[in-house]
Write a protein that holds these residues in place. Structure first.
Motif, PDB file in Angstrom:
ATOM      1  N   GLU A 361       0.835  -1.212   0.000  1.00 20.77           N
ATOM      2  CA  GLU A 361       0.000   0.000   0.000  1.00 20.77           C
ATOM      3  C   GLU A 361       0.864   1.255   0.000  1.00 20.77           C
ATOM      4  N   LEU A 362       1.907   1.263   0.830  1.00 25.66           N
ATOM      5  CA  LEU A 362       2.787   2.434   0.883  1.00 25.66           C
ATOM      6  C   LEU A 362       3.519   2.625  -0.438  1.00 25.66           C
ATOM      7  N   THR A 363       3.938   1.520  -1.065  1.00 26.73           N
ATOM      8  CA  THR A 363       4.625   1.622  -2.360  1.00 26.73           C
ATOM      9  C   THR A 363       3.706   2.250  -3.410  1.00 26.73           C
ATOM     10  N   GLN A 364       2.466   1.824  -3.421  1.00 24.38           N
ATOM     11  CA  GLN A 364       1.508   2.397  -4.371  1.00 24.38           C
ATOM     12  C   GLN A 364       1.265   3.876  -4.097  1.00 24.38           C
ATOM     13  N   ASN A 365       1.138   4.223  -2.818  1.00 22.56           N
ATOM     14  CA  ASN A 365       0.938   5.639  -2.461  1.00 22.56           C
ATOM     15  C   ASN A 365       2.138   6.487  -2.856  1.00 22.56           C
ATOM     16  N   ILE A 366       3.335   5.918  -2.700  1.00 22.23           N
ATOM     17  CA  ILE A 366       4.544   6.666  -3.076  1.00 22.23           C
ATOM     18  C   ILE A 366       4.554   6.907  -4.586  1.00 22.23           C
ATOM     19  N   ALA A 367       4.171   5.883  -5.357  1.00 20.97           N
ATOM     20  CA  ALA A 367       4.136   6.046  -6.814  1.00 20.97           C
ATOM     21  C   ALA A 367       3.127   7.124  -7.221  1.00 20.97           C
ATOM     22  N   GLN A 368       1.956   7.106  -6.604  1.00 19.72           N
ATOM     23  CA  GLN A 368       0.943   8.113  -6.925  1.00 19.72           C
ATOM     24  C   GLN A 368       1.419   9.513  -6.537  1.00 19.72           C
ATOM     25  N   HIS A 404       6.573  16.911   1.268  1.00 17.87           N
ATOM     26  CA  HIS A 404       6.452  16.485   2.677  1.00 17.87           C
ATOM     27  C   HIS A 404       5.721  15.140   2.768  1.00 17.87           C
ATOM     28  N   LYS A 405       4.637  14.997   2.031  1.00 23.17           N
ATOM     29  CA  LYS A 405       3.905  13.729   2.041  1.00 23.17           C
ATOM     30  C   LYS A 405       4.764  12.592   1.525  1.00 23.17           C
ATOM     31  N   LEU A 406       5.509  12.866   0.452  1.00 25.50           N
ATOM     32  CA  LEU A 406       6.355  11.834  -0.135  1.00 25.50           C
ATOM     33  C   LEU A 406       7.439  11.396   0.832  1.00 25.50           C
ATOM     34  N   GLU A 407       8.025  12.366   1.516  1.00 25.14           N
ATOM     35  CA  GLU A 407       9.069  12.032   2.492  1.00 25.14           C
ATOM     36  C   GLU A 407       8.508  11.205   3.634  1.00 25.14           C
ATOM     37  N   LYS A 408       7.322  11.575   4.101  1.00 24.22           N
ATOM     38  CA  LYS A 408       6.695  10.824   5.191  1.00 24.22           C
ATOM     39  C   LYS A 408       6.374   9.391   4.755  1.00 24.22           C
ATOM     40  N   LEU A 409       5.885   9.249   3.516  1.00 22.56           N
ATOM     41  CA  LEU A 409       5.582   7.910   3.012  1.00 22.56           C
ATOM     42  C   LEU A 409       6.840   7.058   2.905  1.00 22.56           C
ATOM     43  N   ASP A 412       7.786   5.925   6.383  1.00 24.12           N
ATOM     44  CA  ASP A 412       6.899   4.827   6.811  1.00 24.12           C
ATOM     45  C   ASP A 412       7.253   3.530   6.092  1.00 24.12           C
ATOM     46  N   LEU A 413       7.571   3.621   4.797  1.00 21.93           N
ATOM     47  CA  LEU A 413       7.936   2.420   4.047  1.00 21.93           C
ATOM     48  C   LEU A 413       9.189   1.781   4.628  1.00 21.93           C
ATOM     49  N   LYS A 414      10.187   2.599   4.932  1.00 21.27           N
ATOM     50  CA  LYS A 414      11.417   2.065   5.515  1.00 21.27           C
ATOM     51  C   LYS A 414      11.148   1.440   6.877  1.00 21.27           C
ATOM     52  N   LYS A 415      10.257   2.072   7.638  1.00 21.15           N
ATOM     53  CA  LYS A 415       9.938   1.542   8.966  1.00 21.15           C
ATOM     54  C   LYS A 415       9.265   0.179   8.862  1.00 21.15           C
TER      55      LYS A 415
END
Length: 582
Positions: A361-368, A404-409, A412-415
């Motif tokens: 889910e996070l990967t998809q959000n990052i792509a979007q 900012h959103k991209l950095e936060k995502l 979260d993905l790394k976490k």
């Protein structure tokens, strides 16, 4: 066949017949209106039915089952059926009912005109017959009068007593009466001819024309009746192929149900990853330490509360009461559905699946979000190249927010990738905690703790997963570093006794004497203490249990050392096998 010839004398009956025919057409129109109302109501009820049985948000997790998917497809097809009933209703209203209404109105107007023309013709004929009757009565009267005048003249002529003048007078009267009779006769003959001519024209030309118009009117009504009935059937037939496809879709949805696939998905969803329990070992009481033998009757109330989080028997997790202020309430580590952020409250298999789904889910959000950011950057470049198109500063704020959103995502993905890596490295217990608990070993209650032990003070003590990832993620674990050391005991020279509680679920406690052990345990795996409050242990090491798991995945143990007397702290429950005293 013509009404004007065959039914020349049935004008009144034909008027009644045509009126009844138009009434029948109106009745058909009313029937169609009622049917349209039924179709509309049926379609509306079907749509409400589909809406009422749409899966709720809390049921979305069951969408993976083929039976649930088939039911959703069934609801979709029923919704399409409702749409087709609405099409039928609308077509009947616009095409058939409107045509029937217009035809009925036209027929009534034409019938009224035909009857009016027929009444006029009948009135003319009646008037002529009346004139003929009057002329005939006048002729009859004049003829009788002339006959009397002739008789009077003959008697006067034969009477010798009358004078010549009187006889002449009778003769003149007779001549006048004969003339009047001849005039009346001529009038009667004239009226009779006119009447015959009019009557012949009336019954051979005028009235047949009116009756033929009535015949055409009735045939038009009958023909329209046929066309409208066929048209209504055509409206129904036009949606029949779509309805048939809906039925095929329903059949296809039913045939798509696969019980084996659903069974496999149930296994995937609820499989914990634990293995079945091992054989219960025999313990010879004659070879045991008498001091460690306790009453063999252990209360079953504790074992009744043992469940594992993430299985079908799971209940709501109870938080562990804080001891020495190291187990505080940290609500930020829970997700919206009450689970921990790293899903450490689930069994190993379920936890890994949850983490993989979260990473996807996070990967998809990052792509979007990356696409959105690139679009904003292109827009800014275009604005900078041509200021007439827009001000580049207008997208600056949006670009910063997107960054900012991209950095936060990404954080979260790394976490979550770290959570997954830890979950994959943790050894899986060889025995299910739910299966191996409540084992009795010759008077001792032996329980293999992997998700937490029972607590006599908890009604629904949910278990924690057999997952070492919880060591660093659980908000109530010593690994979180939220509290101070518990290794200190009276005489140890370190640690603190009284601390401020964190949240309403904690309290502070002062130990004034060494606690009595409630059982013993053996380490199944080595454990390296990495934070305050926990102690290390090696595989196979035996320890004393002084406090059982309170539902947070940690057990308080104690070991004897050579320097300070005792080492005390917390170890993961999933790393030890406990034998509790009665």
């Amino acid at each position: 066949m013509s009404w004007g010839i065959e039914l020349w004398d049935q004008n009144e009956n034909l008027a009644i017949h045509t009126n009844r025919g138009i009434d029948a057409l109106d009745k058909f129109a009313n029937f169609l209106r009622d049917r349209v109302a039924i179709e509309t109501e049926y379609a509306g009820k079907l749509r409400r039915l589909v809406k009422n049985y749409q899966p709720k948000k809390k049921e979305e997790e069951d969408n993976e089952f083929t039976s649930v998917q088939a039911f959703r497809n069934l609801l979709k097809e029923v919704g399409d059926l409702a749409g087709q009933r609405e099409v039928v209703s609308e077509s009947l209203q616009l095409q058939i009912i409107a045509g029937v209404t217009l035809l009925s109105k036209t027929l009534r107007e034409d019938r009224k005109k035909c009857l009016s023309d027929g009444a006029t013709l009948q009135q003319n004929l009646t008037t002529q017959l009346s004139s003929l009757d009057r002329a005939k009565r006048n002729y009859e009267k004049a003829y009788r009068d002339s006959e009397k005048a002739v008789d009077s003249y003959k008697r006067a002529d034969m009477d010798l007593n009358l004078s010549r003048a009187e006889v002449e007078r009778y003769k003149n009267v007779m001549t006048a009466k004969i003339q009047q009779s001849d005039d009346a006769k001529n009038e009667y003959a004239n009226q009779l001819q006119k009447t015959n001519n009019l009557q012949q024209q009336h019954f051979s030309i005028l009235l047949p024309a009116v009756l033929s118009r009535l015949q055409e009117l009735d045939e038009k009504r009958t023909r329209g009746f046929r066309e409208f009935i066929v048209g209504a059937a055509d409206v129904e037939s036009s949606v029949a192929p779509i309805i048939a496809r809906c039925m095929e879709g329903i059949v296809k949805a039913g045939e798509s149900i696969n019980e084996k696939e659903d069974t496999f998905k149930v296994i995937e969803r609820y499989q914990s990853g634990f293995t079945p329990p091992r054989d219960i070992p025999f313990e010879d009481l004659s070879k045991c330490d008498p001091d460690s033998v306790q009453d063999s009757h252990y209360s079953n109330s504790t074992s009744n509360h043992l469940t594992i989080r993430g299985t079908m028997s799971a209940n709501k997790l109870k938080k562990r009461v804080g001891i020495f202020n190291i187990f505080g309430s940290n609500k930020n580590s829970l997700t919206a559905d009450g689970q921990k952020e790293d899903f450490s409250d689930l069994p190993p298999n379920q936890r890994r699946k949850k983490l993989q789904a979260k990473i996807a889910e996070l990967t998809q959000n990052i792509a979007q979000e990356t696409k959105a950011r690139d679009g904003l950057m292109k827009m800014k470049i275009v604005y900078e190249a041509n200021s007439s198109l827009g001000n580049p500063m207008t997208v600056e704020g949006q670009l910063n927010e997107s960054e900012h959103k991209l950095e936060k995502l990404k954080v979260d993905l790394k976490k979550y990738q770290g959570f997954l890596e830890k979950a994959s490295q943790v050894p899986t217990a060889t025995s299910s905690p739910q299966a191996t608990r409540n084992q009795l070993q010759n008077g001792h209650r032996t329980s293999r703790h992997s998700n937490g032990s029972a607590d006599d003070h908890h009604d629904d003590g949910d278990d924690q997963p057999d997952d070492a990832g919880s060591l660093s993620s659980s908000s109530a674990s010593p690994e979180s570093g939220l509290g101070t050391s518990h290794t200190s005991l009276p005489g140890s020279g370190q640690g603190s006794a009284n601390e401020n509680a964190i949240g309403e679920d904690t309290y502070y406690e002062t130990e004034v004497e060494t606690l009595n052990p409630v059982g013993k345990c053996r380490a199944l795996y080595p454990f390296e203490a990495s934070s305050e409050g926990s102690i290390p242990m090696s595989e196979g090491e035996e320890l004393q249990v002084i406090e059982i798991d309170q539902g947070d995945g940690w057990t308080r143990v104690r070991r004897e050392n050579n320097s300070n007397g005792w080492d005390e702290g917390f170890v993961p429950t999933s790393y030890i096998e406990c034998t509790l005293y009665a």
